[in-house]
Scaffold this motif. Structure first.
Motif, PDB file in Angstrom:
ATOM      1  N   ILE A 195      34.363  33.161  33.294  1.00 58.16           N
ATOM      2  CA  ILE A 195      35.098  34.336  33.895  1.00 58.16           C
ATOM      3  C   ILE A 195      36.133  34.528  32.895  1.00 58.16           C
ATOM      4  N   VAL A 196      36.258  36.024  32.427  1.00 62.64           N
ATOM      5  CA  VAL A 196      37.368  36.158  31.435  1.00 62.64           C
ATOM      6  C   VAL A 196      38.307  37.145  32.211  1.00 62.64           C
ATOM      7  N   THR A 197      39.652  37.094  32.117  1.00 61.86           N
ATOM      8  CA  THR A 197      40.411  37.981  32.926  1.00 61.86           C
ATOM      9  C   THR A 197      41.842  37.591  31.854  1.00 61.86           C
ATOM     10  N   ASP A 198      42.947  38.120  32.595  1.00 57.05           N
ATOM     11  CA  ASP A 198      44.079  37.877  31.957  1.00 57.05           C
ATOM     12  C   ASP A 198      45.401  37.631  32.900  1.00 57.05           C
ATOM     13  N   PHE A 215      38.478  51.014  40.018  1.00 56.98           N
ATOM     14  CA  PHE A 215      37.699  51.103  38.836  1.00 56.98           C
ATOM     15  C   PHE A 215      37.952  51.970  37.963  1.00 56.98           C
ATOM     16  N   VAL A 216      38.796  52.995  38.467  1.00 59.24           N
ATOM     17  CA  VAL A 216      39.432  53.855  37.040  1.00 59.24           C
ATOM     18  C   VAL A 216      40.278  52.904  36.188  1.00 59.24           C
ATOM     19  N   ASP A 217      41.195  52.383  37.175  1.00 55.56           N
ATOM     20  CA  ASP A 217      42.266  51.692  36.538  1.00 55.56           C
ATOM     21  C   ASP A 217      41.745  50.462  35.495  1.00 55.56           C
ATOM     22  N   THR A 218      40.799  49.733  36.198  1.00 58.01           N
ATOM     23  CA  THR A 218      40.388  48.677  35.383  1.00 58.01           C
ATOM     24  C   THR A 218      39.595  49.078  34.007  1.00 58.01           C
ATOM     25  N   LEU A 219      38.869  50.418  34.269  1.00 57.85           N
ATOM     26  CA  LEU A 219      37.979  50.785  32.960  1.00 57.85           C
ATOM     27  C   LEU A 219      39.011  51.079  31.941  1.00 57.85           C
ATOM     28  N   ILE A 220      39.944  52.079  32.378  1.00 56.40           N
ATOM     29  CA  ILE A 220      40.932  52.392  31.240  1.00 56.40           C
ATOM     30  C   ILE A 220      41.645  51.040  30.619  1.00 56.40           C
ATOM     31  N   PHE A 221      42.320  50.521  31.515  1.00 54.82           N
ATOM     32  CA  PHE A 221      43.009  49.152  31.203  1.00 54.82           C
ATOM     33  C   PHE A 221      42.174  48.363  29.970  1.00 54.82           C
ATOM     34  N   CYS A 222      41.159  47.801  30.397  1.00 54.13           N
ATOM     35  CA  CYS A 222      40.353  46.935  29.765  1.00 54.13           C
ATOM     36  C   CYS A 222      39.966  47.737  28.321  1.00 54.13           C
ATOM     37  N   GLY A 244      29.620  41.590  25.443  1.00 56.69           N
ATOM     38  CA  GLY A 244      29.311  40.977  26.726  1.00 56.69           C
ATOM     39  C   GLY A 244      30.741  40.401  27.320  1.00 56.69           C
ATOM     40  N   MET A 245      31.526  40.156  26.511  1.00 52.84           N
ATOM     41  CA  MET A 245      32.966  39.470  26.956  1.00 52.84           C
ATOM     42  C   MET A 245      33.740  40.792  27.371  1.00 52.84           C
ATOM     43  N   PHE A 246      33.680  41.907  26.844  1.00 53.19           N
ATOM     44  CA  PHE A 246      34.226  43.135  27.432  1.00 53.19           C
ATOM     45  C   PHE A 246      33.748  43.427  28.866  1.00 53.19           C
ATOM     46  N   ALA A 247      32.411  43.431  28.766  1.00 54.46           N
ATOM     47  CA  ALA A 247      31.769  43.915  30.222  1.00 54.46           C
ATOM     48  C   ALA A 247      32.101  42.717  31.337  1.00 54.46           C
ATOM     49  N   ASN A 248      32.037  41.606  30.767  1.00 56.35           N
ATOM     50  CA  ASN A 248      32.689  40.566  32.013  1.00 56.35           C
ATOM     51  C   ASN A 248      34.177  40.795  32.092  1.00 56.35           C
ATOM     52  N   TYR A 249      34.837  40.921  31.258  1.00 63.80           N
ATOM     53  CA  TYR A 249      36.396  41.506  31.739  1.00 63.80           C
ATOM     54  C   TYR A 249      36.502  42.627  32.671  1.00 63.80           C
TER      55      TYR A 249
END
Length: 238
Positions: A57-60, A178-185, A198-203
């Motif tokens: 799991i990848v996050t911040d 969903f909108v927030d996460t997609l823009i931020f990531c 792959g890492m980005f999609a995981n994030y």
């Protein structure tokens, strides 16, 4: 006789208020909610500069804080309406920009030249240096996501009144997050060190599921908080 009948006829019933009910901003509660939202977003921006990994799991580092900003946004939207929610979003936006500028000034100031001073300067640059881009990602994502979240909350309330609060909370949170996460990531991933699709999609997927899951899990608590504030807002429903 006709005069008696005229005088004894029942008075017309008072007109009932139509549309959703909101409180005026006249008590301390709006200011407290706004301050909490701003602090959470600013701290999340700092934490987000650190990439975090739990096994696959990848996050911040801001993952455990940010959902609470949306919960507070839900509370403000439900009680005070879209206009005041938008004011809270823009105020948080401005304070986050100010914090980012403050970090830039702190880093630019001349520090001590001994080994300890140099080490502290390097630590500040590593920890706070990426923050401006993180803040840009967070601000754009927060602005879009929270605005959509608040709009959905208020429009659903216009249809439902005081009923089905859980539907408003869950429906608005899912779309907004969903909108927030997609823009931020998309903007923040390169700064954090996330590379490859792959890492980005995981994030993105983990971030969305986690944030939404936390909000859904805390719907009963959010409902209690909203009810508590509504009962203590002197102008709510007045």
């Amino acid at each position: 006789m006709s005069s008696l009948q005229s005088n004894s006829s029942p008075a017309p019933a008072p007109a009932l208020k139509s549309g959703p009910v909101f409180a005026a901003v006249g008590s301390r509660y709006y200011g407290i909610l706004l301050a909490c939202m701003a602090v959470i977003v600013i701290l999340s921006n700092i934490g987000a500069s650190k990439g975090v990994q739990f096994g696959p799991i990848v996050t911040d580092g801001g993952f455990f804080l940010f959902p609470f900003a949306y919960i507070l946004g839900d509370v403000i939207s439900e009680i005070y309406g879209f206009k005041m929610a938008r004011k809270a979003i823009f105020t948080t936006f401005a304070l986050s920009v100010f914090a980012s500028l403050a970090y830039w000034v702190i880093i630019a100031l001349p520090g001590f030249t001994d080994d300890y001073g140099v080490a502290k300067q390097n630590a500040l640059e590593v920890a706070l240096g990426p923050v401006p881009q993180i803040v840009l990602a967070s601000l754009l994502a927060f602005l879009a996501g929270q605005t959509i979240n608040s709009l959905i909350m208020v429009r659903l309330k216009a249809r439902q009144g005081e009923r089905k609060l859980w539907v408003r909370l869950m429906g608005s949170s899912g779309v907004g997050e969903f909108v927030d996460t997609l823009i931020f990531c998309t903007i923040a991933a390169p700064v954090i060190g996330i590379v490859g699709f792959g890492m980005f999609a995981n994030y993105v997927i983990v971030g969305f599921l986690y944030k939404t899951g936390v909000e859904y899990l805390l719907v009963p608590v959010t409902t209690l908080v909203i009810g508590w504030v509504k009962r203590r807002e002197p102008t709510y429903g007045a």
